[in-house]
Structures are given as C-alpha cells and as structure tokens.
Scaffold this motif. Structure first.
Motif, PDB file in Angstrom:
ATOM      1  N   ASP A  62       1.015  -7.226  -6.421  1.00  0.00           N
ATOM      2  CA  ASP A  62       0.658  -5.976  -5.760  1.00  0.00           C
ATOM      3  C   ASP A  62       1.851  -5.470  -4.927  1.00  0.00           C
ATOM      4  O   ASP A  62       2.210  -4.289  -4.951  1.00  0.00           O
ATOM      5  N   THR A  68      -6.087   5.443  -9.233  1.00  0.00           N
ATOM      6  CA  THR A  68      -6.173   4.219  -8.424  1.00  0.00           C
ATOM      7  C   THR A  68      -5.814   4.519  -6.968  1.00  0.00           C
ATOM      8  O   THR A  68      -4.839   5.223  -6.710  1.00  0.00           O
ATOM      9  N   ALA A  69      -6.595   3.959  -6.051  1.00  0.00           N
ATOM     10  CA  ALA A  69      -6.310   4.189  -4.633  1.00  0.00           C
ATOM     11  C   ALA A  69      -5.024   3.478  -4.236  1.00  0.00           C
ATOM     12  O   ALA A  69      -4.747   2.376  -4.717  1.00  0.00           O
ATOM     13  N   GLY A  70      -4.242   4.104  -3.353  1.00  0.00           N
ATOM     14  CA  GLY A  70      -2.984   3.489  -2.933  1.00  0.00           C
ATOM     15  C   GLY A  70      -3.178   2.506  -1.801  1.00  0.00           C
ATOM     16  O   GLY A  70      -2.571   2.626  -0.745  1.00  0.00           O
ATOM     17  N   VAL A  71      -4.062   1.531  -2.029  1.00  0.00           N
ATOM     18  CA  VAL A  71      -4.346   0.522  -0.998  1.00  0.00           C
ATOM     19  C   VAL A  71      -4.127  -0.855  -1.620  1.00  0.00           C
ATOM     20  O   VAL A  71      -4.092  -0.969  -2.843  1.00  0.00           O
ATOM     21  N   PRO A  72      -3.981  -1.895  -0.795  1.00  0.00           N
ATOM     22  CA  PRO A  72      -3.783  -3.217  -1.389  1.00  0.00           C
ATOM     23  C   PRO A  72      -4.922  -3.574  -2.337  1.00  0.00           C
ATOM     24  O   PRO A  72      -6.096  -3.357  -2.015  1.00  0.00           O
ATOM     25  N   GLY A  73      -4.580  -4.046  -3.522  1.00  0.00           N
ATOM     26  CA  GLY A  73      -5.603  -4.436  -4.486  1.00  0.00           C
ATOM     27  C   GLY A  73      -6.343  -3.272  -5.119  1.00  0.00           C
ATOM     28  O   GLY A  73      -7.372  -3.459  -5.767  1.00  0.00           O
ATOM     29  N   GLY A  74      -5.819  -2.054  -4.954  1.00  0.00           N
ATOM     30  CA  GLY A  74      -6.485  -0.879  -5.523  1.00  0.00           C
ATOM     31  C   GLY A  74      -6.703  -0.981  -7.025  1.00  0.00           C
ATOM     32  O   GLY A  74      -7.654  -0.411  -7.572  1.00  0.00           O
ATOM     33  N   SER A 119       0.827  -1.198   0.000  1.00  0.00           N
ATOM     34  CA  SER A 119       0.000   0.000   0.000  1.00  0.00           C
ATOM     35  C   SER A 119       0.867   1.255   0.000  1.00  0.00           C
ATOM     36  O   SER A 119       1.668   1.462   0.905  1.00  0.00           O
ATOM     37  N   ASN A 155       5.698   1.963  -7.265  1.00  0.00           N
ATOM     38  CA  ASN A 155       4.933   3.187  -7.010  1.00  0.00           C
ATOM     39  C   ASN A 155       5.657   4.103  -6.035  1.00  0.00           C
ATOM     40  O   ASN A 155       5.775   5.312  -6.252  1.00  0.00           O
ATOM     41  N   THR A 181       1.461   0.675 -10.844  1.00  0.00           N
ATOM     42  CA  THR A 181       0.051   0.354 -11.035  1.00  0.00           C
ATOM     43  C   THR A 181      -0.354   0.563 -12.495  1.00  0.00           C
ATOM     44  O   THR A 181      -1.006  -0.286 -13.096  1.00  0.00           O
ATOM     45  N   ARG A 220       4.443  -4.165  -7.419  1.00  0.00           N
ATOM     46  CA  ARG A 220       4.159  -2.889  -8.105  1.00  0.00           C
ATOM     47  C   ARG A 220       4.125  -1.726  -7.117  1.00  0.00           C
ATOM     48  O   ARG A 220       4.411  -0.587  -7.471  1.00  0.00           O
TER      49      ARG A 220
HETATM   50  N1  ASP Z   1      -1.380  -1.481  -3.973  1.00  0.00           N
HETATM   51  C1  ASP Z   1      -1.068  -0.421  -4.864  1.00  0.00           C
HETATM   52  C2  ASP Z   1      -0.538   0.767  -4.064  1.00  0.00           C
HETATM   53  O1  ASP Z   1      -0.922   0.996  -2.959  1.00  0.00           O
HETATM   54  C3  ASP Z   1      -2.223  -0.015  -5.718  1.00  0.00           C
HETATM   55  C4  ASP Z   1      -2.550  -1.113  -6.687  1.00  0.00           C
HETATM   56  O2  ASP Z   1      -3.337  -2.003  -6.388  1.00  0.00           O
HETATM   57  O3  ASP Z   1      -1.984  -1.123  -7.790  1.00  0.00           O
HETATM   58  O4  ASP Z   1       0.290   1.495  -4.527  1.00  0.00           O
END
Ligand code: ASP
Length: 420
Positions: A393, A357-363, A281, A400, A319, A396
């Motif tokens: 995830d 895209t949200a910066g959360v797991p699986g965003g 994340s 990020n 992402t 990537r």
């Molecule tokens: N998990 C990624 C992040 O927080 C977002 C994604 O699912 O690509 O940067």
C-alpha cells in the motif's frame, strides 16, 4: 545551517525505519517495545497523520472551487477536465497492462508446492472474513448516481471524496457563472480559506521528519517478515511493475508530454513521495502534493489545484496496477484459468477502479474483493495478501501521488502551449 526540509524528512524516514528494524530484531515481542510503540511512536504518528487529514476537506473544497473558477470559463474547464480524464485513462491502462503482462510472464501464483500453499492459506479465511462481511461495494450505476451527493456535509463527513469533489466543482461552476459583487467576495473568502489551510500545512509538514519517522518506526518494529518471504514472488512482481511505471512511464510522460527533465521532476517531488510512502494515503498526501506543485515544480496554481485534488481520488495508477496484479495472482494461486476475455474484463474494471478507489490506507481491499467475486476467484484469497498489504500500500501510494504530479506537469505544459 539548516538542512532543507525534504532532506530532513528523508533522514526522519531512514531513522524511523532503521531503528524500527533494529528494535524488532533486538527486542522482538518484549513488553517494553510494545509499550514504547503504544504510548510513544504510535500516537505520535497518528497525530501527524490526523493533522494532515484534518486539512483535506477544506483543501479539496477550496482548491477545486478556486481551480474551476481560475479556469475562467466553461470551455477551459471542459478542456482541462477532458484532458485530465483522457490522461488518467491512458496512463492507468498502461499501468494495468504492465502489471498484467508481468503476472502472465512471471506467473508468481503458479507452481507452488502443496505444502507451501497450505502454509500460505492457514488463517487466510479468517483474515478475509473480516473484510468480506463489510457491505458490498456499490454497483456501477449506483456509483455513478452517488457521485452526486444529496447532502454535501454528509459526503464530507463520511469521507466520500468523489461526492465532495463533485459539490466543489459545481460551486466553482457557480462562481464562474455568477457575475455579482457578492460572488466575487465569496471567491475571495475561499481564497482566504485556501491560504490559511496552506499556511497550516506548512506548519504540519515542518513536523514531517518526526511524524514520518514515528509512522515508519511503528510499522517496522512490529514487522511480520515471515509472510513477506512466503509471498516474495508476488511482492516482487508488484514492486517490479510499480518501479517500471514510476521510473519509465512517468519519466517518458514528464519528458515528452511535460517538457521537464525527469531527474528534476523526481527531485522536486521527493517530499511528496516520502509522505505518500509513510502515510499510505493519497488524501493525506494531497496537502504536501499541492505545496510541492506550487513551490518546487512552479506549476500554475489553477492547473495544479484542479488536477491534484481530482487526481488524489481519481488518478490512482498504482492502485489500478496493484488490483490487476493481485486478482490475476490469486487466480493463478487457486488454479482458476482466466482467459483473454476475462483478463480484458479485469483490465477494464481496474482502470475504472483506479478512479473509484478511495485514497485511504487499504482503499484497494474492498475493491479487490468485489473483482474477485466477479471473475470467480475465491474471495478468501484476500486473507493471503493482507499480511503484506500495508507495505505494498505504501509503495503503490507513492505511484498514485507521483502520477498526480506527473499529470499536473503534463497538463500545465499542454495548457501553456496554447491549450491544445
Ligand atoms: N492507499 C491508496 C491511496 O491512498 C489506495 C489503495 O489502497 O490502493 O492512494
């Protein structure tokens, strides 16, 4: 003598992963291991993650208000803002192009035997159903309108980071424009909030070796490696593209646009990279990234606060790259021919998606569902990649976060050279 923190974090990560794989191989599905995970490592990892996330809202707010106020006037704000945007769009485009080129050349989704395809698809539809029944992502114009929150508290509570960032930006602008004693005192109070949050982050991050170890143990001890093998070619292409971008593109950017040795850069950001890998994340890694920028990279705080807080949500090169590769891979898998025109559309959407895209797991997952629908690839395909998504995830997210720090280095360097 105590080892430096980043070394301890690496050791924690190595131990967690190593022991996790060992436990998986030796104990497999045993109830003892399940219990140890359920009552031991899982809650421990979650607590660490939540401690980091707990500090994200106050930090985004304080860092952005101070970042904008620190830039001093609207001209510098406009200049730094535009540079950040231009850099994000350029580097994201390069990332997506690398990904798309590799999928076109290596064609990981094409030429699979009927039997392999059937095995890969078994259960995919059910897995995808859970996601596709989620509310559809907003359309382009809605997304734009909703960047402006009607209620900043609601935005923060529902994790709408773009809207929260917009609010903080506006408060920063207000602080710049208001020349009263009280406004200065407010700015000082925000500085106090920032200092206190950073102090707490020090505390939380000093527990990172254990937290990171627990997170990685929990993941690897429950590893489903079979699916990884089935999707090996796809996973390989994603990893290759991420590696190219991480070590070639960022090295070039840091060296030629940032005036810094790439080796020194990667060494300095090591703990941010490990935190990104274990939390998957960008938002949860923001505190560590801010700390790394100020203490290891020694960037001016007005630049790093601004670029990193915006970047944690909006500059997501890994992402963007991943979304492009996945859409094209699934198109190949289902035999949907995507001509140059459609691929250009995918490119464009992925660049924007990197921002949205949200910066959360699986965003990424809901965003990919939307793009698949748009270019006419069966959305069930998502079920196929979910099994390997967590691992990708983690990878990537490293890109990020490294990308945000590279952006901060580049922009700080260009500002230092006179703001041009
Ligand atoms: N998990 C990624 C992040 O927080 C977002 C994604 O699912 O690509 O940067």
């Amino acid at each position: 003598m105590r080892l430096p923190l980043h070394v301890r974090i690496l050791i924690g990560a190595g131990f967690g992963m190593g022991l996790g794989v060992l436990a998986f191989l030796v104990l497999g599905d045993s109830p003892a291991l399940a219990g140890f995970i359920r009552y031991g490592t899982q809650p421990l990892g979650q607590v660490f993650l939540r401690l980091l996330l707990m500090l994200v809202v106050p930090l985004i707010f304080a860092a952005l208000v101070l970042g904008v106020a620190g830039l001093g006037d609207m001209r510098s704000l406009g200049r730094v803002g535009l540079k950040t945007l231009a850099y994000t769009v350029c580097v994201s485009s390069i990332a997506v192009l690398i990904g798309l080129t590799l999928v076109n050349v290596l064609r990981p989704g094409a030429g699979l035997s009927e039997e392999t395809r059937a095995r890969m698809l078994s259960g995919a539809a059910e897995r995808a159903a859970a996601i596709t029944s989620a509310p559809a992502p907003k359309s382009g114009i809605e997304l734009l309108v909703q960047i402006v929150p009607d209620n900043p508290v609601k935005a923060a509570a529902s994790g709408d980071m773009l809207a929260l960032m917009f609010f903080a930006l506006m408060i920063g602008v207000g602080v710049c424009l208001t020349r009263t004693e009280a406004a200065r005192r407010f700015e000082e109070a925000v500085q106090g909030l920032y200092d206190v949050s950073m102090r707490l982050i020090h505390l939380v991050i000093s527990m990172a070796p254990i937290g990171v170890g627990a997170l990685l143990f929990t993941l690897t001890a429950q590893l489903g490696h079979e699916i990884l093998v089935q999707l090996a070619r796809y996973v390989g292409v994603v990893l290759l593209a991420l590696l190219l971008h991480q070590f070639v593109v960022y090295s070039l950017a840091v060296r030629y646009l940032g005036g810094m040795s790439p080796l020194a850069f990667f060494k300095a950001i090591e703990s941010a990279m490990v935190t990104a890998f274990s939390t998957a994340s960008s938002n949860a890694t923001l505190p560590t990234a801010l700390q790394v920028a100020e203490e290891n990279l020694k960037l001016p705080s007005r630049i790093s606060r601004f670029v990193l807080t915006i970047g944690a949500t909006a500059n997501q090169n890994g992402t963007a790259l991943f979304e492009g590769v996945t859409v094209l891979f699934l198109a190949q898998f289902y035999g949907v021919e995507l001509g140059l025109e459609k691929q250009a559309l995918v490119l464009l959407i992925c660049i924007l998606a990197g921002i949205g895209t949200a910066g959360v797991p699986g965003g990424s997952i809901p965003v990919i569902a939307a793009i698949l629908g748009l270019v006419g690839v069966p959305v069930e395909g998502l079920g196929l990649i979910l099994g390997v998504d967590r691992f990708l995830d983690m990878c990537r997210t490293v890109l990020n976060v490294s990308g945000d720090l590279a952006a901060a280095v580049v922009i700080a360097h260009s500002e230092a050279r006179g703001g041009r």
